[in-house]
Design an enzyme around this catalytic site. Structure first.
Site, PDB file in Angstrom:
ATOM      1  N   LYS A 277       0.835  -1.211   0.000  1.00 23.25           N
ATOM      2  CA  LYS A 277       0.000   0.000   0.000  1.00 23.25           C
ATOM      3  C   LYS A 277       0.870   1.262   0.000  1.00 23.25           C
ATOM      4  O   LYS A 277       2.060   1.214   0.285  1.00 23.25           O
ATOM      5  CB  LYS A 277      -1.003  -0.058   1.158  1.00 23.25           C
ATOM      6  CG  LYS A 277      -2.116  -1.078   0.807  1.00 23.25           C
ATOM      7  CD  LYS A 277      -3.259  -1.134   1.766  1.00 23.25           C
ATOM      8  CE  LYS A 277      -4.295  -2.151   1.227  1.00 23.25           C
ATOM      9  NZ  LYS A 277      -5.300  -2.537   2.207  1.00 23.25           N
ATOM     10  N   ARG A 312      -2.716 -10.460   4.809  1.00 26.52           N
ATOM     11  CA  ARG A 312      -3.128 -10.506   3.396  1.00 26.52           C
ATOM     12  C   ARG A 312      -2.006  -9.888   2.564  1.00 26.52           C
ATOM     13  O   ARG A 312      -1.680  -8.710   2.752  1.00 26.52           O
ATOM     14  CB  ARG A 312      -4.430  -9.716   3.238  1.00 26.52           C
ATOM     15  CG  ARG A 312      -4.986  -9.676   1.815  1.00 26.52           C
ATOM     16  CD  ARG A 312      -6.260  -8.836   1.765  1.00 26.52           C
ATOM     17  NE  ARG A 312      -6.830  -8.807   0.431  1.00 26.52           N
ATOM     18  CZ  ARG A 312      -6.450  -7.980  -0.533  1.00 26.52           C
ATOM     19  NH1 ARG A 312      -5.509  -7.079  -0.308  1.00 26.52           N
ATOM     20  NH2 ARG A 312      -7.030  -8.035  -1.717  1.00 26.52           N
TER      21      ARG A 312
END
Ligand code: HH2
Length: 334
Positions: A277, A312
């Site tokens: 991210k 994840r």
């Protein structure tokens, strides 16, 4: 309201009276007492009273996986526009090959057909089904047995995925986008991941604000867990996720990652999705999303150190290697 955040430890030497975290190998003997408008205080765990029971209790298996050790959820985005792997696995053959490779390293495969990156627009249902269900069916036909989650906000997509062989619904909107998704999960008896978000992907990064990001996200997830329970989804089939990057600044993301162990107070497995991210690029100095593996692994291990049960990730093999070493050093199962 008072919130209790366990100060999680992994040392093999434990003081007398140490409390096991969520029935796993980690433990704590102190908690941070958090209350809105007051300075945080570190106090002995016993001061948390009955809240300790929830923090200490073993979690139920999730999609058949024991939750007493960290698990890897490997990402497969069958999309043209996901922020880090968009377009790479859109062709069915490429998706299948990537999923099979990911299944070697991951405990769960997370398959998504709609990007929810900042600025993304919704994908029509038929298109999302056409991207995901055939890949799931092909994986099952090829004998891939790992649990599969369908990363969607939409009931029709989840239904097609479950029929094709998926086991888990992973909803970045925590059942708030499509009113039919919660009842579907309840009726089919499948586990769900409820992720916190603020706003919609189109606009969520415009100017996200919180009074106290850690406590606000905790309260938001508590509400969504209660809503799911009211629909007939028991807490034992729910995992919670603070939703890194979904309506959060870099500072918000860091506060959530530092405070992750608070979420064990919800009595569910905790999932962390930080992989590649933007904040990893900003802090780590990696402009390209696919150059963010090392930072992603570092953040995954920081989550594991706070007892997160599921990470994840895009880089399954690399994360597995890091996790094996972390577990070996900390005396857990390698
Ligand atoms: N993040 C993304 C998508 N789904 N699900 C959960 N539970 N937690 C997350 O943090 C999460 C998620 C966004 O990442 P990615 O799938 O890589 O990108 P995109 O949405 O662009 O496909």
């Amino acid at each position: 309201m008072i919130y209790w955040r366990p100060l999680v430890q992994s040392d093999l030497s434990r003081p007398r009276g140490a409390v096991p975290l969520a029935g796993g190998a980690l433990w704590f003997s102190q908690v941070e007492r958090l209350e809105r408008g007051r300075a945080p205080q570190v106090v002995p765990a016993a001061e948390a009273g009955s809240a300790l029971d929830v923090l200490a209790a073993p979690r139920a298996d999730f999609a058949g996986l024991a939750m007493d050790r960290p698990r890897i959820m490997g990402i497969l985005n069958v999309t043209p526009d996901s922020f880090s792997d968009g377009g790479r696995f859109l062709a069915p053959q490429a998706a299948l090959a990537q999923a099979r490779a990911m299944a070697e390293a991951a405990d769960i495969l997370d398959i998504g057909g709609e990007s929810t990156r900042p600025g993304a627009l919704p994908v029509p249902v038929d298109e999302e089904i056409a991207r995901t269900a055939p890949v799931i069916a092909a994986l099952r036909a090829a004998g891939v047995a790992v649990p599969i989650s369908i990363d969607t906000r939409k009931a029709a997509v989840a239904k097609a995925a479950l029929a094709a062989g998926a086991d888990i619904i992973n909803d970045v909107a925590a059942l708030s986008y499509d009113p039919a998704l919660g009842p579907l999960a309840a009726a089919q008896g499948v586990p769900v991941v409820l992720m916190h978000h603020q706003g919609t992907p189109e606009t969520m990064q415009a100017d996200p604000r919180y009074d106290d990001v850690l406590l606000d996200v905790f309260d938001g997830l508590a509400d969504r867990v209660a809503a799911a329970e009211a629909l007939g989804i028991p807490r034992s089939r729910i995992a919670v996720d603070p939703g890194i990057g979904f309506g959060k600044t870099v500072a918000h993301n860091l506060a959530l990652i530092r405070g992750l162990s608070l979420f064990h107070g919800l009595g569910c497995p905790v999932l962390l999705g930080a992989s590649r991210k933007r904040f990893i690029g900003v802090i780590g100095g990696a402009e390209a999303a696919d150059a963010r593996m090392p930072g992603s692994v570092a953040v995954a291990l920081a989550g594991v150190a706070q007892g997160v049960q599921i990470v994840r990730v895009h880089d399954g093999t690399e994360t597995r290697q890091a996790l094996r070493l972390w577990q070996a050093v900390n005396g857990g199962e390698a």
